[in-house]
Design an enzyme around this catalytic site. Structure first.
Site, PDB file in Angstrom:
ATOM      1  N   GLU A   1       3.978  -6.187   1.438  1.00  0.00           N
ATOM      2  CA  GLU A   1       3.838  -6.747   0.436  1.00  0.00           C
ATOM      3  C   GLU A   1       3.941  -5.344  -0.736  1.00  0.00           C
ATOM      4  OE1 GLU A   1       1.814 -10.965   1.560  1.00  0.00           O
ATOM      5  OE2 GLU A   1       0.694  -8.836   1.219  1.00  0.00           O
ATOM      6  N   PRO A   2       4.656  -4.384  -1.356  1.00  0.00           N
ATOM      7  CA  PRO A   2       5.215  -4.047  -1.562  1.00  0.00           C
ATOM      8  C   PRO A   2       4.154  -4.018  -3.476  1.00  0.00           C
ATOM      9  CG  PRO A   2       7.018  -3.640  -1.085  1.00  0.00           C
ATOM     10  CD  PRO A   2       6.420  -5.141  -0.244  1.00  0.00           C
ATOM     11  N   GLY A   3       3.563  -3.582  -4.106  1.00  0.00           N
ATOM     12  CA  GLY A   3       3.701  -3.957  -5.137  1.00  0.00           C
ATOM     13  C   GLY A   3       3.807  -2.481  -6.000  1.00  0.00           C
ATOM     14  N   ARG A   4       2.426  -1.661  -5.806  1.00  0.00           N
ATOM     15  CA  ARG A   4       2.947  -0.886  -6.382  1.00  0.00           C
ATOM     16  C   ARG A   4       4.276   0.086  -6.485  1.00  0.00           C
ATOM     17  NH1 ARG A   4      -1.617   2.167  -7.900  1.00  0.00           N
ATOM     18  NH2 ARG A   4      -3.161   1.448  -5.921  1.00  0.00           N
TER      19      ARG A   4
ATOM     20  N   TYR B   1      -0.524  -1.640 -11.916  1.00  0.00           N
ATOM     21  CA  TYR B   1      -1.981  -1.652 -12.153  1.00  0.00           C
ATOM     22  C   TYR B   1      -2.079  -1.204 -13.607  1.00  0.00           C
ATOM     23  CZ  TYR B   1      -1.298  -2.725  -7.269  1.00  0.00           C
ATOM     24  OH  TYR B   1      -1.186  -3.483  -6.021  1.00  0.00           O
TER      25      TYR B   1
ATOM     26  N   GLY C   1       1.221  -1.412   0.104  1.00  0.00           N
ATOM     27  CA  GLY C   1      -0.063  -0.020   0.226  1.00  0.00           C
ATOM     28  C   GLY C   1       0.597   1.373   0.349  1.00  0.00           C
TER      29      GLY C   1
ATOM     30  N   CYS D   1     -14.469   3.152 -28.329  1.00  0.00           N
ATOM     31  CA  CYS D   1     -16.235   3.026 -28.650  1.00  0.00           C
ATOM     32  C   CYS D   1     -16.453   3.345 -27.353  1.00  0.00           C
ATOM     33  CB  CYS D   1     -16.147   2.133 -29.811  1.00  0.00           C
ATOM     34  SG  CYS D   1     -18.161   2.962 -30.186  1.00  0.00           S
ATOM     35  N   GLU D   2     -16.165   4.586 -26.304  1.00  0.00           N
ATOM     36  CA  GLU D   2     -16.242   4.831 -25.178  1.00  0.00           C
ATOM     37  C   GLU D   2     -16.159   6.224 -24.216  1.00  0.00           C
ATOM     38  OE1 GLU D   2     -16.734   1.367 -22.999  1.00  0.00           O
ATOM     39  OE2 GLU D   2     -16.632   2.965 -20.949  1.00  0.00           O
TER      40      GLU D   2
HETATM   41  N1  LLP Z   1      -0.887  -7.338  -0.520  1.00  0.00           N
HETATM   42  C1  LLP Z   1      -2.331  -7.441  -0.857  1.00  0.00           C
HETATM   43  C2  LLP Z   1      -3.093  -8.751  -0.056  1.00  0.00           C
HETATM   44  C3  LLP Z   1      -3.052  -6.195  -2.065  1.00  0.00           C
HETATM   45  O1  LLP Z   1      -4.507  -6.513  -1.972  1.00  0.00           O
HETATM   46  C4  LLP Z   1      -2.704  -5.513  -2.096  1.00  0.00           C
HETATM   47  C5  LLP Z   1      -3.617  -4.691  -3.395  1.00  0.00           C
HETATM   48  C6  LLP Z   1      -0.801  -5.654  -2.091  1.00  0.00           C
HETATM   49  C7  LLP Z   1      -0.145  -6.031  -1.386  1.00  0.00           C
HETATM   50  C8  LLP Z   1      -0.225  -4.357  -3.425  1.00  0.00           C
HETATM   51  O2  LLP Z   1      -0.860  -3.684  -2.856  1.00  0.00           O
HETATM   52  P1  LLP Z   1       0.444  -2.240  -3.311  1.00  0.00           P
HETATM   53  O3  LLP Z   1       1.447  -2.288  -2.989  1.00  0.00           O
HETATM   54  O4  LLP Z   1       0.530  -2.311  -4.933  1.00  0.00           O
HETATM   55  O5  LLP Z   1      -0.009  -0.959  -3.054  1.00  0.00           O
HETATM   56  N2  LLP Z   1      -6.198  -2.022  -8.868  1.00  0.00           N
HETATM   57  C9  LLP Z   1      -5.641  -1.156  -7.941  1.00  0.00           C
HETATM   58  C10 LLP Z   1      -5.374  -1.505  -6.834  1.00  0.00           C
HETATM   59  C11 LLP Z   1      -5.343  -2.316  -5.980  1.00  0.00           C
HETATM   60  C12 LLP Z   1      -4.569  -2.656  -5.327  1.00  0.00           C
HETATM   61  C13 LLP Z   1      -4.859  -4.205  -4.579  1.00  0.00           C
HETATM   62  N3  LLP Z   1      -4.126  -5.225  -3.678  1.00  0.00           N
HETATM   63  C14 LLP Z   1      -5.158   0.900  -8.716  1.00  0.00           C
HETATM   64  O6  LLP Z   1      -5.084   0.609  -9.729  1.00  0.00           O
HETATM   65  O7  LLP Z   1      -4.784   1.266  -8.327  1.00  0.00           O
END
Ligand code: LLP
Length: 433
Positions: free
Chosen positions: A291-294, A391, A249, A362-363
């Site tokens: 758990e960093p993703g973004r 994402y 997050g 088309c939207e």
């Molecule tokens: N761990 C869990 C259990 C999660 O559900 C998520 C994200 C993460 C880690 C990673 O979160 P991050 O570090 O990436 O914020 N589609 C949306 C974001 C949805 C995130 C869902 N879960 C967007 O495009 O902003």
């Protein structure tokens, strides 16, 4: 100068990513094009890893949340950087398996894993399965029994902390499809049950409080709540939880006004909270997982488009149409997410226009942004949208049967295709007459 360190301007006045000229990349590989900077991804991974070493004695693991962008090349980089991996579907798990990702470092999430997915996870000895509900707990126990193995699990908990970019709230937050509630006693019931199940080993607890968060406080609150629950489990059942996964997050910069916290500060603060509470309540320090993703891939990516028509509606707005759109980046259509963009072949010039960038679907809602400051723009220009590493590809679609773009990974002088551009043949591949 830009929202990401990997972006710059060269002598031709062109935008560069990882030192590579984006106008050349667009010419060589075509548009729309996802471009990712390998060094940026690697250095983001290394920062998280180092922060756990520095502030938590290395007693933890940063896992990349692969939902942000899951490709074989990115899983391979994450593996080489020594991080773990968060997967949330059989498809993400399969991608990890395809690069021989060390399965003991994989966390398998999801609120409704199928039997096939759970069996795949057991068969490949995935490190932890994060169990979401009682039905899944019972199912997993019976599958593990049939396989004559032990499933090591975490429970997904709703800590009652919900955070958004600029604020967070502490509520009951029972109304979420994810996990077990604390306040109803549901979570404690599940713990009791798990301890008694023969083919389940309850190792830890997990929570995830939101995404694109700019504060540290909500993470500290979540850690407090989770540790308090760990204490209650110990008191009521004499059972010690040894692992605490605090999810992802951490916010990133999309537009210049965004002010994300330095990643290291999260671990520093959370580590203090964990140390203090454990000392006071006589708990052993848990193994910490984040758990960093973004924040691993977000700012490492740009998307390049070719500008088509420029439609000026006097007194209303100017639409700049590009050859991609909501198919490759649905985030503006879904969440009105803001982005910064430049005309890559005029990146050194001042931004003199304010435009709406429209995709080719088309939207009417197929926009990449409104009121976006941009350089003078003409058909044939290359438009670059920043911070599209997270994402975008992972949420892309074939709406209007538009093939998905290629993805190129740049690293110094090298630029290689890591996801091929889809063809029309790909589009009809699964159709049957
Ligand atoms: N761990 C869990 C259990 C999660 O559900 C998520 C994200 C993460 C880690 C990673 O979160 P991050 O570090 O990436 O914020 N589609 C949306 C974001 C949805 C995130 C869902 N879960 C967007 O495009 O902003």
């Amino acid at each position: 100068m830009f929202v990401s360190d990997c972006l710059n301007i060269n002598e031709q006045g062109h935008l560069t990513i990882g030192g590579r000229d984006t106008v050349e990349l667009a010419q060589t590989f075509g548009t729309p094009l996802y471009v990712m900077d390998e060094q940026q991804i690697r250095s983001n991974c290394a920062r998280y890893k180092k922060s756990i070493d520095a502030f938590y004695g290395g007693n933890g693991l940063a896992c990349y949340a692969s939902k942000a962008c899951c490709t074989r090349a990115i899983c391979q980089i994450v593996k080489e950087e020594g991080l773990g991996l968060d997967v949330v579907s059989g498809g993400e798990l399969y991608t990890a398996l395809s690069v021989d990702f060390p399965m003991e470092k994989v966390y398998f999430h999801g609120n409704n894993k199928t039997v096939e997915e759970l069996l795949l996870a057991l068969e490949h000895h995935v490190g932890r399965i994060v169990v979401d509900n009682i039905t899944e707990l019972e199912l997993l126990n019976s599958l593990a029994k049939a396989q004559n193995c032990q499933a090591e699990i975490l429970f997904r908990i709703k800590p009652g902390v919900e955070a958004h970019t600029h604020q967070f709230i502490r509520t009951g937050q029972i109304d979420s499809k994810f996990g077990f509630a604390l306040e109803t006693g549901e979570a404690m019931e599940a713990v009791k049950k798990a301890i008694a199940l023969p083919n389940i080993t309850l190792v830890g607890l997990h929570c995830h409080i939101g995404s694109q968060i700019f504060d540290i406080d909500p993470f500290e609150h979540a850690a407090q709540i989770m540790l308090d629950f760990i204490r209650q489990i110990k008191e009521q059942h004499g059972y010690e939880i040894t692992e605490l996964n605090l999810g992802g997050g951490f916010g990133v910069k999309y537009v210049p006004e965004d002010k994300p916290v330095e990643y290291e500060r999260y671990m520093e603060k959370v580590s203090q909270v964990v140390h203090n509470i454990c000392q006071k309540s006589g708990l052993k320090l848990p193994f910490i997982v984040i758990e960093p993703g973004r924040s691993i891939v977000g700012t490492a990516g740009v998307t390049l488009y070719q500008v088509g028509g420029v439609k000026e509606i006097p007194g209303i707005r100017t639409y700049v149409s590009v050859d991609g759109g909501m198919g490759d980046n649905p985030r503006y259509a879904l969440y009105q997410s803001e982005y910064e963009a430049v005309i890559a072949n005029k990146a050194a010039q001042p931004k003199v226009r304010t435009v709406t960038i429209a995709g080719k679907c088309c939207e009417s809602g197929d926009l990449l942004g409104e009121n976006m400051p941009i350089q003078e723009v003409a058909p044939g220009d290359t438009l670059a949208v920043f911070s599209t590493g997270a994402y975008n590809y992972s949420m892309s679609s074939n709406y209007n049967r538009i093939p998905k773009p290629a993805m190129v990974l740049v690293n110094g002088t090298e630029a290689r295709v890591v996801v091929k551009r889809e063809t029309f043949e790909d589009i009809i591949r699964n159709d049957l007459l």
